[in-house]
Design a protein around this motif. Structure first.
Motif, PDB file in Angstrom:
ATOM      1  N   GLY A 185      58.472  52.190  52.550  1.00 34.75           N
ATOM      2  CA  GLY A 185      59.831  52.241  52.918  1.00 34.75           C
ATOM      3  C   GLY A 185      60.608  51.067  52.443  1.00 34.75           C
ATOM      4  O   GLY A 185      61.607  50.631  53.001  1.00 34.75           O
ATOM      5  N   LEU A 209      66.095  58.049  52.120  1.00 35.06           N
ATOM      6  CA  LEU A 209      65.040  56.867  52.134  1.00 35.06           C
ATOM      7  C   LEU A 209      65.575  55.910  53.276  1.00 35.06           C
ATOM      8  O   LEU A 209      66.504  56.063  53.937  1.00 35.06           O
ATOM      9  N   PHE A 242      75.713  49.022  32.838  1.00 31.21           N
ATOM     10  CA  PHE A 242      75.513  50.391  31.622  1.00 31.21           C
ATOM     11  C   PHE A 242      74.337  51.028  32.184  1.00 31.21           C
ATOM     12  O   PHE A 242      73.341  50.841  32.628  1.00 31.21           O
ATOM     13  N   ARG A 258      62.836  51.046  30.091  1.00 29.39           N
ATOM     14  CA  ARG A 258      62.761  50.949  28.850  1.00 29.39           C
ATOM     15  C   ARG A 258      62.820  49.190  28.366  1.00 29.39           C
ATOM     16  O   ARG A 258      62.132  48.688  27.611  1.00 29.39           O
ATOM     17  N   GLY A 263      63.732  44.664  40.788  1.00 22.52           N
ATOM     18  CA  GLY A 263      63.736  45.740  41.219  1.00 22.52           C
ATOM     19  C   GLY A 263      62.682  46.580  40.892  1.00 22.52           C
ATOM     20  O   GLY A 263      61.257  46.051  40.536  1.00 22.52           O
ATOM     21  N   ASP A 264      62.675  47.936  40.980  1.00 16.18           N
ATOM     22  CA  ASP A 264      61.456  48.857  40.411  1.00 16.18           C
ATOM     23  C   ASP A 264      61.089  48.663  39.092  1.00 16.18           C
ATOM     24  O   ASP A 264      59.708  48.607  38.670  1.00 16.18           O
ATOM     25  N   CYS A 281      72.441  51.712  36.768  1.00 19.98           N
ATOM     26  CA  CYS A 281      73.372  51.701  38.007  1.00 19.98           C
ATOM     27  C   CYS A 281      72.788  52.834  39.114  1.00 19.98           C
ATOM     28  O   CYS A 281      73.085  53.808  39.168  1.00 19.98           O
ATOM     29  N   GLY A 335      64.695  50.838  36.433  1.00 20.22           N
ATOM     30  CA  GLY A 335      63.804  51.607  37.455  1.00 20.22           C
ATOM     31  C   GLY A 335      62.259  51.530  37.037  1.00 20.22           C
ATOM     32  O   GLY A 335      61.959  50.808  35.976  1.00 20.22           O
ATOM     33  N   ALA A 392      64.723  45.905  45.908  1.00 21.76           N
ATOM     34  CA  ALA A 392      65.519  45.690  44.915  1.00 21.76           C
ATOM     35  C   ALA A 392      66.877  44.882  45.347  1.00 21.76           C
ATOM     36  O   ALA A 392      67.500  44.175  44.553  1.00 21.76           O
ATOM     37  N   SER A 415      56.344  63.895  46.029  1.00 25.99           N
ATOM     38  CA  SER A 415      57.180  63.724  47.160  1.00 25.99           C
ATOM     39  C   SER A 415      58.204  65.132  47.261  1.00 25.99           C
ATOM     40  O   SER A 415      58.538  65.251  46.088  1.00 25.99           O
ATOM     41  N   GLY A 421      61.330  50.084  48.811  1.00 26.78           N
ATOM     42  CA  GLY A 421      61.508  50.045  47.270  1.00 26.78           C
ATOM     43  C   GLY A 421      62.941  49.624  47.327  1.00 26.78           C
ATOM     44  O   GLY A 421      63.323  48.560  46.492  1.00 26.78           O
TER      45      GLY A 421
END
Ligand SMILES: Cc1cc2nc3c(=O)[nH]c(=O)nc-3n(C[C@H](O)[C@H](O)[C@H](O)COP(=O)(O)OP(=O)(O)OC[C@H]3O[C@@H](n4cnc5c(N)ncnc54)[C@H](O)[C@@H]3O)c2cc1C
Length: 381
Positions: free
Chosen positions: A292, A43, A29, A160, A281-282, A8, A156, A298, A179, A294
């Motif tokens: 600018g 961002l 989850f 996993r 996404g990532d 999330c 992300g 997603a 960063s 990412g």
């Protein structure tokens, strides 16, 4: 059909809303025990990301909390103005790219998802999953599990899910940069609202924008060995910027510096989906922040995935369509962003060459058309 959404962050809630929009039941989850209300700096949500959010009616609330930043002005560390490029395009309703606190972006999107009655369960760290027959079961660190028809990974850059889906997948690449960022109130600094100033400094890269409120939001990209984390970043940053002919060092001195985070991206992955599981996404295509893009990518993924699932005869066909549509675009953005990050991490010799070449490069990119491939993309449902 029910989709289990893992993670999330930015992509998870938008994916949940988009899938719900096409009639798919969803549940999110999240590994952490609570929301990420206070996590991260700020961002850029580019015009293409806002265009995708607009499809879901979710962009207005974000704009109200953000700073419009449609232009970027580039500077050398010696104080020379190198040129200007557009940061995104103007949408047909006048919307331009905005800069927003990550926590505000997260909170707004998460609340929007909650208003759509989307269930978010915290403290659920995915450790494994397995497929049997027509179902996929996610197993969490706390010993619980959940079952659905699809598992969509929004977990992300260090996903996993990706490690389980393809144990041979390439690992995230460290960009050579950390960063950091901060916000300074009432600097009294002359700053044109709407402009992101980007400084290719002698030892590090500095970006800042001045809000109409007078606040200055800044970030720094500092070349550094991975894991070399000082107790206090502030003196390290001040040293990095003190020989530059602008106010970077002064702004850092006056700030609470947000903790530094190493910047990664992902090399192209051979596999994005297998069976009932898809990476987005990532988790599928993390880009370094230099473009600018990412968060915007997603968000686009979410909308495109919903359309593919709605318009396909099976999830297998939908995942293949999704990959075919998204892969060329996202890989181009990751490669573009990596080139910029490499320039930021340039050593002394490369730096001289860079400062000589940048004005020509910027002149070429000054026309809105040169980056239109990135910004003029309308994810549609
Ligand atoms: C320093 C920095 C600056 C950036 N600047 C910009 C910018 O200016 N513009 C821009 O568009 N993008 C920027 N980005 C990138 C942007 O933040 C990401 O691209 C975007 O958040 C991706 O969304 P995501 O949902 O894929 O992943 P994330 O937002 O990272 O969310 C992943 C979520 O999954 C959860 N999770 C992880 N593992 C598990 C697990 N095993 N089980 C359950 N949950 C799990 C995490 O806790 C997290 O909540 C920046 C990133 C960094 C690091």
């Amino acid at each position: 059909m029910k989709a289990l959404i893992i993670g999330c962050g930015i992509g998870g809630p938008v994916t949940a809303m988009a899938l719900r929009e096409v009639g798919i039941d969803v549940e999110i989850f999240e590994a952490y025990g609570q929301g990420a209300e206070d996590v991260g700096s700020f961002l850029n949500v580019a015009s293409n990301g806002l265009a995708a959010l607009r499809v879901l009616g979710a962009h207005r609330k974000i704009l109200s909390r953000a700073i419009p930043t449609p232009r970027m002005v580039m500077w050398s560390g010696t104080g020379k103005r190198l040129g200007e490029v557009a940061n995104g395009l103007r949408l047909d309703d006048g919307t331009v790219s905005h800069t927003v606190l990550r926590s505000d972006l997260y909170r707004t999107i998460r609340d929007e998802a909650a208003q759509h009655d989307i269930k978010i369960t915290y403290g659920k760290r995915l450790v494994s999953y397995d497929e049997s027959g027509r179902r996929v079961t996610a197993r969490f660190e706390d010993g619980t599990e959940a079952t659905g028809d699809l598992l969509i990974a929004c977990d992300g850059v260090h996903s996993r899910t990706r490690a389980i889906l393809d144990p041979g997948a390439p690992a995230p690449r460290y960009s050579g940069l950390y960063s950091l960022g901060g916000i300074v109130r009432d600097t009294g600094m002359p700053g044109e609202p709407g402009v992101y100033n980007m400084v290719f400094g002698k030892r590090a890269f500095f970006g800042y924008t001045v809000a109409e409120s007078g606040e200055t939001w800044w970030f720094a990209n500092l070349p550094r060995r991975l894991g070399d984390v000082p107790e206090d970043w502030k003196p390290v940053l001040v040293r990095a910027f003190e020989d530059d002919a602008n106010s970077s060092a002064e702004l850092v001195r006056r700030s609470d510096v947000h903790p530094g985070a190493p910047i990664y991206d992902l090399p192209p992955l051979p596999i994005w989906h297998r069976g009932r599981v898809l990476l987005t996404g990532d988790a599928a295509h993390a880009t370094s922040p230099s473009s600018g893009q990412g968060a915007s990518l997603a968000i686009e993924d979410a909308v495109v995935l919903a359309r593919c699932l709605r318009d396909s005869g099976s999830h297998t066909e939908a995942f293949a369509r999704f990959e075919a549509e998204r892969r060329p675009r996202v890989e181009r953005v990751v490669a573009y962003s990596r080139t910029i990050s490499n320039n930021k991490a340039a050593g002394p010799v490369a730096r001289v060459f860079r400062d000589l070449m940048l004005p020509f490069f910027l002149k070429k990119s000054a026309s809105q058309e040169s980056l239109a491939w990135m910004y003029r993309y309308q994810a549609s449902l």
